[in-house]
Write a protein that holds these residues in place. Structure first.
Motif, mmCIF file in Angstrom:
data_model
loop_
_atom_site.group_PDB
_atom_site.id
_atom_site.type_symbol
_atom_site.label_atom_id
_atom_site.label_comp_id
_atom_site.label_asym_id
_atom_site.label_seq_id
_atom_site.Cartn_x
_atom_site.Cartn_y
_atom_site.Cartn_z
ATOM 1 N N PHE A 34 53.485 -11.064 53.144
ATOM 2 C CA PHE A 34 52.142 -10.566 52.832
ATOM 3 C C PHE A 34 52.019 -10.320 51.338
ATOM 4 N N ALA A 35 50.770 -10.452 50.839
ATOM 5 C CA ALA A 35 50.476 -10.209 49.424
ATOM 6 C C ALA A 35 50.517 -8.707 49.170
ATOM 7 N N ALA A 36 51.004 -8.335 47.989
ATOM 8 C CA ALA A 36 51.085 -6.912 47.651
ATOM 9 C C ALA A 36 51.009 -6.719 46.135
ATOM 10 N N GLN A 37 50.485 -5.569 45.748
ATOM 11 C CA GLN A 37 50.526 -5.189 44.339
ATOM 12 C C GLN A 37 51.388 -3.942 44.146
ATOM 13 N N SER A 38 51.762 -3.301 45.242
ATOM 14 C CA SER A 38 52.515 -2.043 45.167
ATOM 15 C C SER A 38 54.008 -2.327 45.060
ATOM 16 N N PHE A 39 54.398 -2.978 43.993
ATOM 17 C CA PHE A 39 55.801 -3.311 43.751
ATOM 18 C C PHE A 39 56.214 -2.685 42.431
ATOM 19 N N LEU A 51 58.569 -1.189 47.317
ATOM 20 C CA LEU A 51 57.391 -1.905 47.791
ATOM 21 C C LEU A 51 56.718 -0.974 48.797
ATOM 22 N N CYS A 52 55.369 -0.963 48.820
ATOM 23 C CA CYS A 52 54.669 -0.077 49.760
ATOM 24 C C CYS A 52 53.884 -0.884 50.786
ATOM 25 N N PRO A 53 54.456 -1.121 51.961
ATOM 26 C CA PRO A 53 53.726 -1.830 53.018
ATOM 27 C C PRO A 53 52.766 -0.878 53.745
ATOM 28 N N GLY A 54 51.584 -1.369 54.042
ATOM 29 C CA GLY A 54 50.636 -0.605 54.846
ATOM 30 C C GLY A 54 51.117 -0.540 56.286
ATOM 31 N N LYS A 55 50.769 0.553 56.959
ATOM 32 C CA LYS A 55 51.220 0.690 58.353
ATOM 33 C C LYS A 55 50.499 -0.270 59.288
ATOM 34 N N THR A 56 49.399 -0.880 58.809
ATOM 35 C CA THR A 56 48.719 -1.873 59.647
ATOM 36 C C THR A 56 49.241 -3.295 59.387
ATOM 37 N N SER A 57 50.157 -3.448 58.445
ATOM 38 C CA SER A 57 50.694 -4.789 58.175
ATOM 39 C C SER A 57 51.367 -5.336 59.424
ATOM 40 N N THR A 58 50.988 -6.553 59.809
ATOM 41 C CA THR A 58 51.610 -7.171 60.982
ATOM 42 C C THR A 58 52.881 -7.934 60.606
ATOM 43 N N SER A 59 53.067 -8.164 59.308
ATOM 44 C CA SER A 59 54.260 -8.900 58.852
ATOM 45 C C SER A 59 55.419 -7.977 58.487
ATOM 46 N N TRP A 60 55.108 -6.784 57.979
ATOM 47 C CA TRP A 60 56.180 -5.896 57.537
ATOM 48 C C TRP A 60 57.233 -5.641 58.620
ATOM 49 N N MET A 85 48.380 -15.329 51.966
ATOM 50 C CA MET A 85 49.286 -14.220 52.295
ATOM 51 C C MET A 85 48.551 -12.885 52.450
ATOM 52 N N ALA A 86 47.286 -12.860 52.041
ATOM 53 C CA ALA A 86 46.480 -11.644 52.212
ATOM 54 C C ALA A 86 45.738 -11.645 53.549
ATOM 55 N N LYS A 87 45.959 -12.696 54.351
ATOM 56 C CA LYS A 87 45.334 -12.755 55.681
ATOM 57 C C LYS A 87 46.336 -12.319 56.740
ATOM 58 N N SER A 88 45.793 -11.885 57.872
ATOM 59 C CA SER A 88 46.631 -11.461 59.002
ATOM 60 C C SER A 88 46.482 -12.438 60.158
ATOM 61 N N GLY A 89 47.566 -12.601 60.909
ATOM 62 C CA GLY A 89 47.463 -13.279 62.195
ATOM 63 C C GLY A 89 47.274 -14.778 62.135
ATOM 64 N N ASP A 91 49.228 -18.717 60.796
ATOM 65 C CA ASP A 91 50.496 -19.319 60.389
ATOM 66 C C ASP A 91 50.436 -19.508 58.880
ATOM 67 N N LYS A 92 51.036 -18.579 58.140
ATOM 68 C CA LYS A 92 50.872 -18.565 56.688
ATOM 69 C C LYS A 92 51.772 -19.569 55.969
ATOM 70 N N PHE A 93 52.844 -20.025 56.631
ATOM 71 C CA PHE A 93 53.869 -20.780 55.911
ATOM 72 C C PHE A 93 53.799 -22.291 56.114
ATOM 73 N N ARG A 154 39.401 -7.888 41.075
ATOM 74 C CA ARG A 154 39.275 -9.291 40.676
ATOM 75 C C ARG A 154 40.621 -9.826 40.184
ATOM 76 N N TYR A 155 40.766 -11.154 40.273
ATOM 77 C CA TYR A 155 41.979 -11.803 39.776
ATOM 78 C C TYR A 155 41.759 -12.268 38.348
ATOM 79 N N GLY A 156 42.839 -12.316 37.588
ATOM 80 C CA GLY A 156 42.759 -12.827 36.231
ATOM 81 C C GLY A 156 44.130 -13.261 35.767
HETATM 82 C C1 LIG Z 1 45.869 -8.174 45.468
HETATM 83 C C2 LIG Z 1 46.312 -7.609 46.804
HETATM 84 C C3 LIG Z 1 47.196 -6.555 46.844
HETATM 85 C C4 LIG Z 1 47.643 -6.032 48.064
HETATM 86 N N1 LIG Z 1 48.580 -5.050 48.075
HETATM 87 C C5 LIG Z 1 49.098 -4.627 49.246
HETATM 88 C C6 LIG Z 1 50.174 -3.696 49.276
HETATM 89 O O1 LIG Z 1 50.661 -3.249 48.246
HETATM 90 N N2 LIG Z 1 50.657 -3.318 50.478
HETATM 91 C C7 LIG Z 1 50.147 -3.818 51.650
HETATM 92 O O2 LIG Z 1 50.638 -3.463 52.718
HETATM 93 N N3 LIG Z 1 49.117 -4.696 51.651
HETATM 94 C C8 LIG Z 1 48.609 -5.110 50.481
HETATM 95 N N4 LIG Z 1 47.602 -6.030 50.470
HETATM 96 C C9 LIG Z 1 46.962 -6.405 51.740
HETATM 97 C C10 LIG Z 1 47.776 -7.389 52.566
HETATM 98 O O3 LIG Z 1 48.145 -8.535 51.832
HETATM 99 C C11 LIG Z 1 46.877 -7.796 53.748
HETATM 100 O O4 LIG Z 1 46.572 -6.631 54.484
HETATM 101 C C12 LIG Z 1 47.509 -8.794 54.668
HETATM 102 O O5 LIG Z 1 46.551 -9.216 55.602
HETATM 103 C C13 LIG Z 1 48.622 -8.259 55.469
HETATM 104 O O6 LIG Z 1 49.085 -9.310 56.269
HETATM 105 P P1 LIG Z 1 49.985 -9.033 57.514
HETATM 106 O O7 LIG Z 1 49.127 -8.368 58.549
HETATM 107 O O8 LIG Z 1 50.472 -10.391 57.912
HETATM 108 O O9 LIG Z 1 51.084 -8.123 57.058
HETATM 109 C C14 LIG Z 1 47.146 -6.561 49.266
HETATM 110 C C15 LIG Z 1 46.220 -7.624 49.222
HETATM 111 C C16 LIG Z 1 45.808 -8.136 48.013
HETATM 112 C C17 LIG Z 1 44.851 -9.284 47.989
#
Ligand SMILES: Cc1cc2nc3c(=O)[nH]c(=O)nc-3n(C[C@H](O)[C@H](O)[C@H](O)COP(=O)(O)O)c2cc1C
Length: 162
Positions: A34-39, A51-60, A85-89, A91-93, A154-156
Motif C-alpha cells: 500500500f502507498a504511504a507517506q508515514s515513513f 511506518l504507520c499503517p492505518g487499521k483499515t488497511s487490508t494489506s498491512w 497502491m492507494a486502492k484497496s481490494g 490485484d495491485k501487482f 497534491r503530487y509534485g
Molecule cells: C500519498 C498517500 C499517502 C498515504 N499514506 C498512508 C499511510 O501512511 N498509512 C496508511 O495506512 N495509508 C496511507 N495511505 C492510504 C493507503 O494507501 C490506502 O488506504 C490504500 O487503499 C490501502 O490499501 P490496502 O487496503 O490494500 O492496504 C496513503 C495514500 C496516499 C495516496
C-alpha cells in the motif's frame, strides 16, 4: 477534548510535504502493498525505521503476518504505481515489474531506493499503528531521479533551491 474537527486536522497536516513510499510484503507467494507517506528513519544503531499503517488497511495484515516489510521510495515518474497502491481490494501487482528482496517483499523496478526490514515491533496509535522495522538490506537504485512528493493533497516533484 480537542476543539477542532477532522477536516482542520487533515488540512493542517497536509501542509507538511513528504515523499511517497509503497510498503510491500509477501506471504505464501502472495504479494501485498500500500502507498504511504508515514515513513521515517528512526535509529542508526540498531538500524530502525517506522511506518504507520492505518487499521483499515487490508494489506498491512499480510505484511505483519510475513514478519517483514519493504519500503519502496517512489520517483516522480512512478505516480501510476502510487495510484494503484492507494486502492484497496484489487490485484495491485499483476501489471507491475518487481523482484523479491532478501525478505521476499516486492521491490519495484525504477524505485529511487528500497529499505527491506524485519518487523521488530508494532505499537498501537489511535486509528493507525506504528510499525518498527529493523533494516536487513537497503540500496539506492536510481539516485538520478527526482522523488514523488505529496503536499496539500497534491503530487509534485522536487526543484533544487541552489
Ligand atoms: C500519498 C498517500 C499517502 C498515504 N499514506 C498512508 C499511510 O501512511 N498509512 C496508511 O495506512 N495509508 C496511507 N495511505 C492510504 C493507503 O494507501 C490506502 O488506504 C490504500 O487503499 C490501502 O490499501 P490496502 O487496503 O490494500 O492496504 C496513503 C495514500 C496516499 C495516496
Amino acid at each position: 477534548m480537542a476543539d477542532f474537527d477532522g477536516r482542520v486536522f487533515r488540512n493542517t497536516m497536509s501542509q507538511f510535504c513528504t515523499g511517497v513510499v509503497v510498503a510491500t510484503g509477501c506471504l505464501n507467494g502472495k504479494p501485498a502493498g500500500f502507498a504511504a507517506q508515514s515513513f521515517v528513519s528512526l535509529s542508526l544503531d540498531p538500524p530502525l525505521v517506522a511506518l504507520c499503517p492505518g487499521k483499515t488497511s487490508t494489506s498491512w495484515p499480510t505484511l505483519r503476518d510475513s514478519g517483514h516489510f519493504c519500503i519502496n521510495i517512489l520517483a516522480s515518474d512512478q505516480r501510476a504505481i502510487c495510484d494503484v497502491m492507494a486502492k484497496s481490494g484489487i490485484d495491485k501487482f499483476a501489471a507491475l515489474d518487481w523482484q523479491g528482496g532478501v525478505s521476499g517483499s516486492p521491490i519495484f523496478n525504477g524505485v529511487i531506493a528500497y529499505i527491506d526490514c524485519a518487523l521488530e515491533a508494532e505499537h498501537d496509535a489511535g486509528d493507525h499503528t506504528i510499525a518498527v522495522g529493523r533494516v536487513l538490506d537497503l540500496a539506492i537504485r536510481a539516485p538520478e531521479k527526482e522523488p514523488l512528493l505529496f503536499f496539500q493533497g497534491r503530487y509534485g516533484s522536487f526543484a533544487s533551491a541552489d
